[in-house]
Design an enzyme around this catalytic site. Structure first.
Site, PDB file in Angstrom:
ATOM      1  N   GLU A   1       0.833  -1.195   0.000  1.00 18.64           N
ATOM      2  CA  GLU A   1       0.000   0.000   0.000  1.00 18.64           C
ATOM      3  C   GLU A   1       0.875   1.256   0.000  1.00 18.64           C
ATOM      4  OE1 GLU A   1      -4.108  -1.509   1.991  1.00 18.64           O
ATOM      5  OE2 GLU A   1      -2.553  -0.973   3.416  1.00 18.64           O
TER       6      GLU A   1
ATOM      7  N   SER B   1      11.614   5.590  15.139  1.00 21.11           N
ATOM      8  CA  SER B   1      10.447   5.101  15.872  1.00 21.11           C
ATOM      9  C   SER B   1      10.885   4.674  17.255  1.00 21.11           C
ATOM     10  CB  SER B   1       9.834   3.914  15.116  1.00 21.11           C
ATOM     11  OG  SER B   1       9.360   4.359  13.863  1.00 21.11           O
ATOM     12  N   LEU B   2      10.900   5.611  18.168  1.00 18.78           N
ATOM     13  CA  LEU B   2      11.435   5.338  19.504  1.00 18.78           C
ATOM     14  C   LEU B   2      10.401   4.628  20.395  1.00 18.78           C
ATOM     15  CD1 LEU B   2      13.893   5.698  21.333  1.00 18.78           C
ATOM     16  CD2 LEU B   2      12.989   7.933  21.992  1.00 18.78           C
ATOM     17  N   HIS B   3       9.273   5.264  20.613  1.00 19.17           N
ATOM     18  CA  HIS B   3       8.096   4.658  21.253  1.00 19.17           C
ATOM     19  C   HIS B   3       8.215   4.253  22.721  1.00 19.17           C
ATOM     20  CE1 HIS B   3       6.482   4.828  17.303  1.00 19.17           C
ATOM     21  NE2 HIS B   3       7.010   3.733  16.855  1.00 19.17           N
TER      22      HIS B   3
ATOM     23  N   CYS C   1       3.492   8.492   1.325  1.00 19.24           N
ATOM     24  CA  CYS C   1       4.041   7.516   2.269  1.00 19.24           C
ATOM     25  C   CYS C   1       4.332   6.242   1.483  1.00 19.24           C
ATOM     26  CB  CYS C   1       3.024   7.291   3.382  1.00 19.24           C
ATOM     27  SG  CYS C   1       3.612   6.147   4.628  1.00 19.24           S
TER      28      CYS C   1
ATOM     29  N   GLY D   1       7.097  -1.975   5.905  1.00 19.88           N
ATOM     30  CA  GLY D   1       8.478  -2.453   5.863  1.00 19.88           C
ATOM     31  C   GLY D   1       9.459  -1.568   6.603  1.00 19.88           C
ATOM     32  N   GLU D   2      10.660  -2.098   6.747  1.00 21.24           N
ATOM     33  CA  GLU D   2      11.742  -1.366   7.414  1.00 21.24           C
ATOM     34  C   GLU D   2      12.765  -0.983   6.333  1.00 21.24           C
ATOM     35  OE1 GLU D   2      12.767   0.082  10.322  1.00 21.24           O
ATOM     36  OE2 GLU D   2      14.508   0.477   9.071  1.00 21.24           O
TER      37      GLU D   2
ATOM     38  N   CYS E   1       6.793  -7.242   6.802  1.00 23.34           N
ATOM     39  CA  CYS E   1       7.859  -6.659   7.621  1.00 23.34           C
ATOM     40  C   CYS E   1       8.380  -7.719   8.575  1.00 23.34           C
ATOM     41  CB  CYS E   1       7.293  -5.471   8.415  1.00 23.34           C
ATOM     42  SG  CYS E   1       8.548  -4.458   9.212  1.00 23.34           S
TER      43      CYS E   1
ATOM     44  N   SER F   1      12.112   6.705   7.775  1.00 18.23           N
ATOM     45  CA  SER F   1      11.781   6.333   9.150  1.00 18.23           C
ATOM     46  C   SER F   1      12.300   4.930   9.441  1.00 18.23           C
ATOM     47  CB  SER F   1      10.258   6.378   9.329  1.00 18.23           C
ATOM     48  OG  SER F   1       9.920   6.059  10.653  1.00 18.23           O
TER      49      SER F   1
HETATM   50  N1  SAH Z   1       9.770   0.403   9.874  1.00  9.77           N
HETATM   51  C1  SAH Z   1       9.822   1.836   9.869  1.00  9.77           C
HETATM   52  C2  SAH Z   1       8.792   2.381   8.948  1.00  9.77           C
HETATM   53  C3  SAH Z   1       7.359   2.308   9.469  1.00  9.77           C
HETATM   54  S1  SAH Z   1       6.924   3.941   9.763  1.00  9.77           S
HETATM   55  C4  SAH Z   1       9.732   2.376  11.274  1.00  9.77           C
HETATM   56  O1  SAH Z   1       9.498   1.576  12.168  1.00  9.77           O
HETATM   57  O2  SAH Z   1       9.967   3.553  11.502  1.00  9.77           O
HETATM   58  C5  SAH Z   1       5.405   3.932  10.452  1.00  9.77           C
HETATM   59  C6  SAH Z   1       5.362   4.675  11.781  1.00  9.77           C
HETATM   60  O3  SAH Z   1       4.074   4.437  12.339  1.00  9.77           O
HETATM   61  C7  SAH Z   1       6.370   4.137  12.762  1.00  9.77           C
HETATM   62  O4  SAH Z   1       6.788   5.129  13.659  1.00  9.77           O
HETATM   63  C8  SAH Z   1       5.525   3.112  13.469  1.00  9.77           C
HETATM   64  O5  SAH Z   1       6.103   2.722  14.674  1.00  9.77           O
HETATM   65  C9  SAH Z   1       4.232   3.859  13.612  1.00  9.77           C
HETATM   66  N2  SAH Z   1       3.088   2.976  13.878  1.00  9.77           N
HETATM   67  C10 SAH Z   1       3.002   1.663  13.600  1.00  9.77           C
HETATM   68  N3  SAH Z   1       1.793   1.182  13.991  1.00  9.77           N
HETATM   69  C11 SAH Z   1       1.111   2.211  14.508  1.00  9.77           C
HETATM   70  C12 SAH Z   1      -0.200   2.345  15.044  1.00  9.77           C
HETATM   71  N4  SAH Z   1      -1.034   1.325  15.090  1.00  9.77           N
HETATM   72  N5  SAH Z   1      -0.574   3.571  15.468  1.00  9.77           N
HETATM   73  C13 SAH Z   1       0.256   4.611  15.371  1.00  9.77           C
HETATM   74  N6  SAH Z   1       1.499   4.548  14.858  1.00  9.77           N
HETATM   75  C14 SAH Z   1       1.926   3.355  14.442  1.00  9.77           C
END
Ligand code: SAH
Length: 381
Positions: A115, A244-246, A128, A190-191, A135, A222
């Site tokens: 997508e 993507s720290l989280h 995007c 994907g990454e 992934c 990202s």
């Molecule tokens: N693999 C890369 C590219 C994906 S980017 C990465 O991890 O950065 C997509 C972004 O959306 C990332 O920051 C991911 O962690 C975040 N994301 C994934 N699932 C999500 C969700 N359900 N709600 C909000 N953000 C989400």
């Protein structure tokens, strides 16, 4: 959750996919870089300026038919058409959100699908782009993470997403003023740093000043934190980086972003400090998904500020986007406000990302190939 999660590298094996459509024999010009196109033209005995003309037609003007190349003689146009094609991925479905976001499900020649999402905003329009089918990362809150990894996308398939979006938006030639499509984020499925070579090649084609001509300043990659590839990405591509720290502790991040078991927060933060080209004018974006009761306390916010001390950083809080069967809930609005207030007091401006395209499952983390969730018979033609 199983106690022993297989290491990412151990599951890094593509499964063969039977081609649904036989691969065409004519070589696709889309996805070729300058050196490859020059070599292909030289092999046909054509001078270098011909390659430059065709490069411009393909990547700058977006033509898909050799007959449109009016500065090339008819006989040569015919020869080119016998040897090459200028192909895009096939659009399986196009969905438009009430907020203007458009999501395309695209199919490649072997039948695999990804997508791609276009997000129009007042001052920009962002595409995007996906980098893999599925992934390997299995982030717990991400819908794509529930889909198994199938394969990496090739340069043609990555560049093809960009060209297709320009086709659909009617925005060729690429460089004209007033274009809606102005930015790219490598934030789809994907990454990207686990498909570095193909992503790098594709982005170099996209950044070429005589082609699609999107500047590296308009492109953001990202990553979930593939530490060994970050330096190279900054040096070779110089694109904006989003991480993507989280989570602020390894304990939490190990669970929600399993890649953290391989590259710990301290290592990741160091790689950010070392990222070439990061400055106050070009900050690294730190993405942080707001998960109720998991990573959203005041204490987390304060720890986040401390963790990023001294890094030219932007914060991007992403309200969790649910998907069918997702194991988390989004933090409440008051919690997100409180969290973002702590960040704002520390000097980060407007850090909450607006959710876009949620009604068509096009928001962050909601992407998943429809091949898995919708039967062929249910799809519109
Ligand atoms: N693999 C890369 C590219 C994906 S980017 C990465 O991890 O950065 C997509 C972004 O959306 C990332 O920051 C991911 O962690 C975040 N994301 C994934 N699932 C999500 C969700 N359900 N709600 C909000 N953000 C989400």
């Amino acid at each position: 959750m199983s106690a022993v999660q297989p290491l990412i590298d151990q599951i890094w094996k593509p499964e063969p996919v039977a081609p649904a459509v036989p691969l065409a024999i004519r070589t696709n010009l889309v996805g070729m870089d300058r050196a490859e196109m020059a070599a292909a033209f030289a092999e046909m005995g054509l001078p270098a300026f011909r390659m430059k003309q065709v490069w411009n037609w393909v990547y700058h003007r977006g033509v898909t038919d050799f007959e449109a190349m009016t500065n090339i003689a008819k006989e040569l146009r015919g020869r080119l058409a016998e040897n090459f094609r200028i192909a895009r991925p096939t659009v399986v479905t196009e969905q438009k959100s009430t907020d203007g976001t458009i999501k395309w499900l695209l199919r490649f020649e072997d039948g695999n699908e990804v997508e791609t999402v276009f997000i129009p905003e007042e001052d920009r329009g962002t595409l995007c782009v996906s980098s893999q089918v599925g992934c390997t990362l299995t982030c717990k809150f991400c819908h794509t993470g529930t889909q198994r990894w199938v394969r990496n996308l090739g340069p043609a398939e990555i560049v093809g997403q960009v060209m297709l979006a320009r086709d659909k938006l009617g925005e060729w030639p690429a460089s004209m003023e007033g274009r809606n499509f102005t930015n790219i984020v490598m934030m789809g499925m994907g990454e990207p740093l686990y498909n570095y070579d193909n992503v790098a090649k594709a982005l170099k084609i996209i950044m070429d000043g005589e082609g699609v001509a999107l500047s590296r300043r308009k492109i953001t990659l990202s990553t979930a934190g593939v530490v060994p590839a970050m330096q190279k990405c900054g040096e070779e591509l110089g694109v904006n980086l989003a991480v993507s720290l989280h989570a602020v502790t390894d304990e939490v991040r190990d669970v929600i972003v399993p890649l953290n078991r391989k590259y710990k927060i301290a290592e990741l933060i160091q790689a950010c400090r070392d990222y070439p080209g990061a400055s106050n004018a070009r900050r690294i974006t730190f993405e942080y998904v707001m998960l109720k009761g998991v990573n959203d306390s005041d204490q987390d916010a304060h720890a986040l500020v401390k963790l990023l001390e001294g890094i030219p950083a932007k914060m991007n809080l992403i309200p969790f986007n649910p998907w069918p069967g997702s194991p988390y809930e989004c933090s409440s609005n008051t919690r997100i406000d409180r969290f973002s207030k702590i960040l704002m007091e520390a000097g980060y401006a407007s850090p909450v990302r607006k959710t876009r395209g949620q009604d068509i499952l096009a928001a962050c983390g909601q992407l998943k190939s429809a091949s898995e969730k919708m039967k062929k018979s249910e799809r519109p033609e």
